[in-house]
Design an enzyme around this catalytic site. Structure first.
Site, PDB file in Angstrom:
ATOM      1  N   GLU A 124       0.849  -1.187   0.000  1.00 36.60           N
ATOM      2  CA  GLU A 124       0.000   0.000   0.000  1.00 36.60           C
ATOM      3  C   GLU A 124       0.887   1.240   0.000  1.00 36.60           C
ATOM      4  O   GLU A 124       1.820   1.322   0.802  1.00 36.60           O
ATOM      5  CB  GLU A 124      -0.920   0.021   1.224  1.00 36.60           C
ATOM      6  CG  GLU A 124      -1.937   1.156   1.164  1.00 36.60           C
ATOM      7  CD  GLU A 124      -2.924   1.148   2.330  1.00 36.60           C
ATOM      8  OE1 GLU A 124      -3.764   2.053   2.380  1.00 36.60           O
ATOM      9  OE2 GLU A 124      -2.858   0.252   3.189  1.00 36.60           O
ATOM     10  N   GLY A 263       3.284   2.199  10.458  1.00 36.79           N
ATOM     11  CA  GLY A 263       3.176   1.542  11.749  1.00 36.79           C
ATOM     12  C   GLY A 263       2.854   0.077  11.581  1.00 36.79           C
ATOM     13  O   GLY A 263       3.420  -0.787  12.244  1.00 36.79           O
ATOM     14  N   MET A 265       0.433  -2.831   8.641  1.00 40.42           N
ATOM     15  CA  MET A 265      -0.287  -2.993   7.378  1.00 40.42           C
ATOM     16  C   MET A 265      -1.241  -4.168   7.477  1.00 40.42           C
ATOM     17  O   MET A 265      -0.866  -5.245   7.924  1.00 40.42           O
ATOM     18  CB  MET A 265       0.720  -3.200   6.238  1.00 40.42           C
ATOM     19  CG  MET A 265       0.086  -3.364   4.877  1.00 40.42           C
ATOM     20  SD  MET A 265      -0.852  -1.889   4.391  1.00 40.42           S
ATOM     21  CE  MET A 265      -2.119  -2.644   3.381  1.00 40.42           C
ATOM     22  N   ASN A 267      -2.668  -6.328   5.469  1.00 39.27           N
ATOM     23  CA  ASN A 267      -2.764  -7.349   4.427  1.00 39.27           C
ATOM     24  C   ASN A 267      -3.659  -8.505   4.871  1.00 39.27           C
ATOM     25  O   ASN A 267      -3.562  -8.985   5.990  1.00 39.27           O
ATOM     26  CB  ASN A 267      -1.372  -7.905   4.106  1.00 39.27           C
ATOM     27  CG  ASN A 267      -0.330  -6.829   4.010  1.00 39.27           C
ATOM     28  OD1 ASN A 267      -0.363  -5.977   3.142  1.00 39.27           O
ATOM     29  ND2 ASN A 267       0.612  -6.854   4.943  1.00 39.27           N
ATOM     30  N   HIS A 299      -6.633  -1.860  15.200  1.00 41.93           N
ATOM     31  CA  HIS A 299      -6.851  -1.122  13.949  1.00 41.93           C
ATOM     32  C   HIS A 299      -6.638  -2.024  12.740  1.00 41.93           C
ATOM     33  O   HIS A 299      -7.485  -2.086  11.839  1.00 41.93           O
ATOM     34  CB  HIS A 299      -5.904   0.074  13.897  1.00 41.93           C
ATOM     35  CG  HIS A 299      -6.048   0.924  12.680  1.00 41.93           C
ATOM     36  ND1 HIS A 299      -6.824   2.066  12.664  1.00 41.93           N
ATOM     37  CD2 HIS A 299      -5.528   0.812  11.426  1.00 41.93           C
ATOM     38  CE1 HIS A 299      -6.769   2.608  11.458  1.00 41.93           C
ATOM     39  NE2 HIS A 299      -5.985   1.861  10.687  1.00 41.93           N
ATOM     40  N   GLU A 300      -5.510  -2.714  12.714  1.00 41.02           N
ATOM     41  CA  GLU A 300      -5.221  -3.547  11.546  1.00 41.02           C
ATOM     42  C   GLU A 300      -6.181  -4.736  11.458  1.00 41.02           C
ATOM     43  O   GLU A 300      -6.596  -5.114  10.357  1.00 41.02           O
ATOM     44  CB  GLU A 300      -3.767  -4.020  11.580  1.00 41.02           C
ATOM     45  CG  GLU A 300      -2.736  -2.909  11.675  1.00 41.02           C
ATOM     46  CD  GLU A 300      -2.912  -1.808  10.643  1.00 41.02           C
ATOM     47  OE1 GLU A 300      -3.361  -2.095   9.521  1.00 41.02           O
ATOM     48  OE2 GLU A 300      -2.609  -0.647  10.966  1.00 41.02           O
ATOM     49  N   HIS A 303      -9.514  -3.655  10.051  1.00 40.73           N
ATOM     50  CA  HIS A 303      -9.483  -3.447   8.599  1.00 40.73           C
ATOM     51  C   HIS A 303      -9.981  -4.677   7.831  1.00 40.73           C
ATOM     52  O   HIS A 303     -10.323  -4.551   6.650  1.00 40.73           O
ATOM     53  CB  HIS A 303      -8.061  -3.126   8.142  1.00 40.73           C
ATOM     54  CG  HIS A 303      -7.754  -1.671   8.051  1.00 40.73           C
ATOM     55  ND1 HIS A 303      -8.594  -0.752   7.444  1.00 40.73           N
ATOM     56  CD2 HIS A 303      -6.665  -0.954   8.465  1.00 40.73           C
ATOM     57  CE1 HIS A 303      -8.047   0.446   7.501  1.00 40.73           C
ATOM     58  NE2 HIS A 303      -6.886   0.358   8.114  1.00 40.73           N
ATOM     59  N   GLU A 322      -9.820   4.275   6.341  1.00 38.18           N
ATOM     60  CA  GLU A 322      -8.977   4.705   7.450  1.00 38.18           C
ATOM     61  C   GLU A 322      -9.757   5.484   8.512  1.00 38.18           C
ATOM     62  O   GLU A 322      -9.570   5.268   9.710  1.00 38.18           O
ATOM     63  CB  GLU A 322      -7.792   5.519   6.945  1.00 38.18           C
ATOM     64  CG  GLU A 322      -6.820   4.720   6.085  1.00 38.18           C
ATOM     65  CD  GLU A 322      -6.217   3.519   6.790  1.00 38.18           C
ATOM     66  OE1 GLU A 322      -6.332   3.418   8.028  1.00 38.18           O
ATOM     67  OE2 GLU A 322      -5.619   2.669   6.098  1.00 38.18           O
TER      68      GLU A 322
END
EC number: 3.4.11.2
Length: 863
Positions: A124, A263, A265, A267, A299-300, A303, A322
């Site tokens: 990204e 920080g 990602m 994926n 947070h990740e 997602h 985001e």
């Protein structure tokens, strides 16, 4: 001087990709300098007959290309530095390409690169194009299968989805195959190969499915991943309960890497984390590290639904994933660590980063309309202001209607790449509300200013509120429209009693009037409770009103805010040459009363002790003088330290924890207050305080207390500084994450020789300019959080930053661009400083071979 003009990408120019990539089969033959990547794409035309197939590709050596197994002749395709084009592509076919890349030379840390002797990826926003030829855009969703072949010294071969096969190959090599059943865009592709330790666990979902959890770390580091793994399980449970979202694969993996631009990602199924946001134990991580790990792991993971299952149609919609996901991770943090304390921390970060962004030349809407490099729009506006918009939406609709809108969004757009318009439409439909005006929050840059004037009619027992809003012009947007702003308001009596509980007033026009009856006595207004909207608020409150709020407001955010406002006004008046000695003493008295309030949590008291930061204070001026602000703030710090010395020393002792370390919110709050007392006492460094601070640092048994003791030593300068820094470095010289803290503390050094020392530290054997963590720890900390020394009257601080930007831009444009922002506020400072800052921006822009990343931000900063 540059002679070329990079072309902007515009939202208005969006067109769907004219082909679908239904499946993507990748084979990696890994080698540090000569990795071969074979890609087999099942392509189907969805657009016009005459449209060519154009694939993105950068820094790739094309080895072969074929359609349906037939090698293409040179005249059947074209290749340049950025793309591969097949002018006459069939309607349905299989495209096979093989390329060669060099991961070891990839210092930009985008695409496939080496970190600590292992292979890893960051795709990204536009990194996948440096791995293979592909339509590298978020609206092209494909089902991926991956085969990885590597030497046996890379025992773990990881990619997205579920593992389907593995085995040995000749020559000491081996392979692993992965399949991801969920269509995803290329930016969510991930690969990791290396020698790693693994920490394993499992999670049972709300439907009873068992999910295997794996965290991969450097050998010997598995114990430091335990907190992150526990945080993951809490996040999975919280998302089920708060949003009804269940995990969908059989396996969820996280990998920690030292060299990482971001920080973390998200994926699909294989999150990759900066090790600073994954590894923690009491000896090497602070409470702030624990908080960040909990929030970023959540947070990740979140997602997976808000970003992966539903992704962005184009990068202009970045806030769609985001902003919503930040809102969600803030909700988890509030539940885990206390809503009021978390809200204060979130708003402090918002004001420090996003309000400053909105007030300068880099202001942009939450959904921008153009960019040169999308990397530059991973900003506080997209993330934090994007989250505030979701928070306002919930406040306006109410929790039940908001949840209905979320459920409809997940149900309707699962498996799609969608837009902000589609997102808002779900909430409008679910609530039956017209939200067309609300969309202005996404399109309009700038921080609105709200003014509230009060008029109390004692005879009628009525209070009239006159509310107005306005937004200053921002680049490209000279004219602003009124926005719907939810203002949470309550009323107190002069003795602190509640006269009226919180009520939301929706200010959706330039000016409006509200009348409240049955108010028996003159009220004290408590407005914008919980910081219900991202605005600057001005009221006709008197200092006496603010002291009522500071001492008694039941809304803890506004209680903290009242104290901040009182302190800010005292600092600003002194900086302007009109000190208020009586007011400073009154403030110290009120602060002392707040610190002995048994009903207040230690974490909240620690926040009360922290004065407004110098960068935040500078935003109050059109021509700020950093030296005057620093001196005025230091004066108030000293007044507090002297006036409340006995209380601060008592609290410092009472908050000490002698038992076993706990990372929970209560224990962290006690440490926060103890360290806040230590920092406050350092402003009055007489013998008793110095002895206490030396004891604090010397007896520290965890990193929170050690850093809490180290900074006051550094701030004192002289022998205490040198001894403390030497002892800390000697103890932790082999721990990279702790050494980052050693560099960061020196970046914040307020002493006059700080700039000279920071420049010298860039030559220190432990300084690694190619490592983003180390670079940020020293250079970014100095430029962003040490204004008195960064804004040296000679301009040497600005020249130092510009030098570092140009050095880093040569190998890592993304990280270099993120260093530009401190120079971008040059208009906010007195002319003699602003001119020096502008000169460095001009030097940067004139530099040959400047990256698009840095050029875009530096040019916009110049205006």
């Amino acid at each position: 001087m540059r002679t070329d003009t990079p072309q902007a990408v515009n939202l208005a120019d969006y067109r769907p990709f004219p082909f679908a990539i239904e499946t993507t089969r990748l084979v990696f033959d890994l080698h540090p300098t000569r990795t071969r990547v074979s890609a087999e794409l099942s392509v189907r035309r969805t657009g016009g007959k005459n449209e060519p197939l154009v694939l993105n590709g950068e820094r790739l050596k094309l080895v072969s290309i074929a359609i349906d197994g037939r090698p293409l002749a040179a005249g059947e395709y074209g290749v340049d530095a950025e793309r591969l084009t097949i002018a006459e592509a069939p309607d349905a076919f299989v495209l096979t390409t093989e390329v060669e890349i060099d991961p070891s030379s990839n210092k930009a840390l985008m695409g496939l690169y080496m970190s600590g002797g292992r292979f890893c990826t960051q795709c990204e926003a536009e990194g996948f194009r440096t791995i293979t030829y592909f339509p590298d855009r978020p609206d092209v969703l494909s089902r991926y299968s991956v085969r990885i072949e590597a030497d046996g010294k890379f025992p773990h071969l990881l990619s997205n989805g579920n593992p389907v096969a593995s085995g040995s190959l000749d020559g000491g090599r081996h392979f692993a195959e992965w399949s991801d059943p969920f269509p995803k865009p290329s930016y969510l592709f991930a690969l990791v190969a290396g020698d790693l330790d693994v920490l394993a666990d499992k999670f049972i979902t709300m439907s009873g499915r068992e999910v295997a959890l794996r965290v991969f770390v450097d050998p010997g580091q598995a114990s430091r991943a335990a907190y992150a793994l526990d945080s993951l399980k809490r996040a999975m449970k919280w998302d089920e309960e708060a949003f009804g979202r269940e995990y969908d694969l059989d396996l969820f993996m996280i990998v920690a890497v030292r060299d990482f631009n971001f920080g973390a990602m998200e994926n699909k199924g294989l999150n990759i984390f900066n090790s600073s946001l994954l590894l923690a134990d009491p000896q090497t991580a602070t409470d702030l590290d624990y908080e960040r790990i909990e929030a970023v792991v959540a947070h990740e993971y979140f997602h997976n639904w808000t970003g992966n299952r539903i992704t962005c149609r184009d990068w202009f919609q970045l806030c769609l994933k985001e902003g919503f996901t930040v809102f969600r991770d803030q909700g988890l943090s509030a539940d885990m660590r206390g809503a009021a304390v978390q809200r204060i921390k979130d708003v402090r970060a918002l004001r420090a980063r996003q309000f400053a962004e909105d007030a300068g030349p880099l202001a942009h809407p939450v959904r921008p309309s153009s960019y040169l490099k999308i990397d530059n729009f991973y900003t506080a506006t997209i993330y934090e202001k994007g989250a505030e918009i979701i928070r306002m939406l919930k406040a306006i609709l109410g929790a039940p209607a908001f949840r209905k809108g979320c459920d409809l969004y997940f149900q309707r757009h699962d498996g799609e790449a969608t837009t902000v318009e589609a997102f808002i439409a779900c909430f409008a439909e679910a609530s039956g509300r017209d939200l067309s005006g609300f969309f202005g929050w996404y399109e309009q840059a700038g921080t609105p200013s709200v003014t509230i004037e009060t008029a109390y009619d004692a005879a009628a027992g009525a209070l009239t509120l006159t509310l107005t809003q306005s937004t200053s012009p921002t680049p490209g947007q000279p004219d602003k429209k009124p926005l719907p702003i939810p203002i949470a308001i309550g009323l107190l009596a002069a003795d602190g009693r509640v006269l009226r509980d919180t009520e939301i007033v929706l200010l959706d026009q330039a000016q409006m009037t509200v009348r409240w009856d049955s108010i028996p006595e003159p009220p004290v207004l408590s407005a914008l409770r919980g910081f219900s909207a991202p605005v600057n608020l001005s009221t006709d409150a008197r200092p006496s009103d603010r002291y009522v709020l500071f001492g008694s407001d039941t809304d803890l955010f506004n209680r903290w805010e009242a104290g901040q406002t009182l302190a800010r006004d005292l600092i600003l008046t002194r900086a302007a040459g009109a000190p208020d000695e009586v007011g400073e003493e009154r403030y110290a008295d009120a602060l002392g009363r707040a610190l002995v309030d048994d009903a207040a949590e230690p974490a909240f008291k620690a926040l009360l002790l922290a004065l407004p930061s110098e960068p935040d204070l500078a935003l109050m001026f059109e021509a700020a003088d950093p030296a005057a602000l620093h001196a005025a703030r230091d004066h108030l710090r000293t007044r507090i330290a002297v006036h409340l010395g006995d209380l601060l020393r008592r609290l410092h002792g009472e908050m000490q924890i002698n038992g076993e370390f706990s990372s929970d919110a209560a224990a962290a709050g006690r440490r926060a207050l103890r360290n806040a007392c230590a920092e406050a006492l350092s402003a009055d460094p007489h013998a008793e305080n110095l002895a206490r601070l030396l004891g604090h640092f010397g007896a520290a048994r965890n990193m929170t207390d050690m850093i809490g003791g180290l900074y006051p030593m550094v701030a004192m300068g002289g022998v205490p500084r040198e001894k403390a820094l030497e002892s800390f470095h000697h103890a932790w010289r082999t721990e990279p994450l702790v050494l980052d803290k050693w560099f960061a503390v020196q970046g914040r050094d307020p002493n006059p020789d700080a700039l000279e020392r920071v420049i010298a530290l860039t030559q220190h054997p432990d300084f690694e300019p190619t490592n983003p963590n180390r670079l940020r720890a020293l250079v970014s900390t100095f430029a962003n959080f040490n204004p008195a020394r960064f804004h040296d009257p000679s301009g040497a601080g600005y020249a130092f930053l510009a030098d570092e930007i140009l050095k880093v831009d040569a190998f890592n444009p993304m990280t270099a661009a993120r260093l530009v922002e401190p120079l971008g506020g040059w208009r906010r400072y007195k002319p003699e400083l602003g001119d020096l800052m502008r000169a460095q921006l001009e030097r940067i822009v004139a530099h040959p071979n400047l990256s698009k990343n840095v050029l875009e931000l530096a040019s916009k900063a110049l205006g």
